[in-house]
Write a protein that holds these residues in place. Sequence first.
Motif, PDB file in Angstrom:
ATOM      1  N   LYS A  99       0.822  -1.213   0.000  1.00 43.28           N
ATOM      2  CA  LYS A  99       0.000   0.000   0.000  1.00 43.28           C
ATOM      3  C   LYS A  99       0.867   1.279   0.000  1.00 43.28           C
ATOM      4  CE  LYS A  99      -3.961  -2.254   2.267  1.00 43.28           C
ATOM      5  NZ  LYS A  99      -4.975  -2.147   3.355  1.00 43.28           N
ATOM      6  N   HIS A 119     -16.489  -3.572   0.575  1.00 50.61           N
ATOM      7  CA  HIS A 119     -16.540  -2.767   1.806  1.00 50.61           C
ATOM      8  C   HIS A 119     -17.370  -1.491   1.653  1.00 50.61           C
ATOM      9  CE1 HIS A 119     -13.739  -5.358   3.792  1.00 50.61           C
ATOM     10  NE2 HIS A 119     -12.751  -5.084   2.973  1.00 50.61           N
ATOM     11  N   LEU A 133     -10.724   4.665   3.046  1.00 47.79           N
ATOM     12  CA  LEU A 133      -9.897   3.595   2.477  1.00 47.79           C
ATOM     13  C   LEU A 133      -9.562   3.903   1.013  1.00 47.79           C
ATOM     14  CD1 LEU A 133      -8.645   0.732   2.552  1.00 47.79           C
ATOM     15  CD2 LEU A 133     -10.939  -0.202   2.183  1.00 47.79           C
ATOM     16  N   ARG A 175       2.853  -6.201   9.066  1.00 40.26           N
ATOM     17  CA  ARG A 175       2.119  -5.066   9.647  1.00 40.26           C
ATOM     18  C   ARG A 175       2.716  -4.639  10.989  1.00 40.26           C
ATOM     19  NH1 ARG A 175      -3.812  -7.095   7.537  1.00 40.26           N
ATOM     20  NH2 ARG A 175      -4.009  -5.651   5.790  1.00 40.26           N
ATOM     21  N   ILE A 198      -4.569   1.104  11.609  1.00 38.75           N
ATOM     22  CA  ILE A 198      -5.479   0.157  10.957  1.00 38.75           C
ATOM     23  C   ILE A 198      -5.810   0.599   9.523  1.00 38.75           C
ATOM     24  CG2 ILE A 198      -7.623   1.182  11.868  1.00 38.75           C
ATOM     25  CD1 ILE A 198      -8.590  -1.822  12.204  1.00 38.75           C
ATOM     26  N   ASP A 199      -5.737   1.891   9.247  1.00 44.05           N
ATOM     27  CA  ASP A 199      -6.030   2.290   7.855  1.00 44.05           C
ATOM     28  C   ASP A 199      -4.775   2.366   6.984  1.00 44.05           C
ATOM     29  OD1 ASP A 199      -7.608   4.967   9.491  1.00 44.05           O
ATOM     30  OD2 ASP A 199      -5.449   4.804   9.213  1.00 44.05           O
ATOM     31  N   ASN A 202      -2.049   0.351   6.720  1.00 43.07           N
ATOM     32  CA  ASN A 202      -1.533  -0.905   7.287  1.00 43.07           C
ATOM     33  C   ASN A 202      -0.662  -1.709   6.320  1.00 43.07           C
ATOM     34  OD1 ASN A 202      -3.544  -1.859   5.670  1.00 43.07           O
ATOM     35  ND2 ASN A 202      -4.697  -2.886   7.293  1.00 43.07           N
TER      36      ASN A 202
END
Length: 142
Positions: free
Chosen positions: A11, A54, A63, A104, A111-112, A114
């Motif tokens: 990411k 989602h 996200l 992680r 959490i976003d 990650n």
Amino acid sequence: MAIERTLSIIKPDAVAKNVIGKIYSRFETNGLKVIAAKMAWLSAQEAGEFYAVHKARPFYADLVKFMTSGPVMIQVLEGEDAIAKNRDLMGATDPKKAAPGTIRADFAESIDANAVHGSDAPETAQVEIAFFFPAMNVYSGR
Ligand code: UDP
């Protein structure tokens, strides 16, 4: 155990941290082969479609925003039990809860943001691989 394929995304946070190689090294030392790969800067439409499952969740808009905030590194991993193995290497969604030594736990902030995505089942792996790679651009590692 069967040889499987799974979709992995490094990411924007991890790409920005310059740890693509460190993450690839974890795949390789754990028996996962990179058999397709590309860097991409996703559009809101692509990220929104990829995470469509989602759509109803409260974090969906953030996200999509995060996943389009910079380039990502997208790869297909192949190996024994690749889907579960990649999930094990990734660690829990929330890095605070991720086991020590997981990607992680070592590279993610929150959490976003990650660090990585990994398919969670054979069906989703197949759909996610096809979403990013035409079959002709996926090379069997065997
Ligand atoms: N996510 C988030 N907030 C949450 C839960 C999830 O921002 O409260 C994001 C996070 O980036 C996560 C992604 O949505 O990786 C997909 O969520 P999922 O539950 O499928 O987690 P994963 O399979 O990535 O561990």
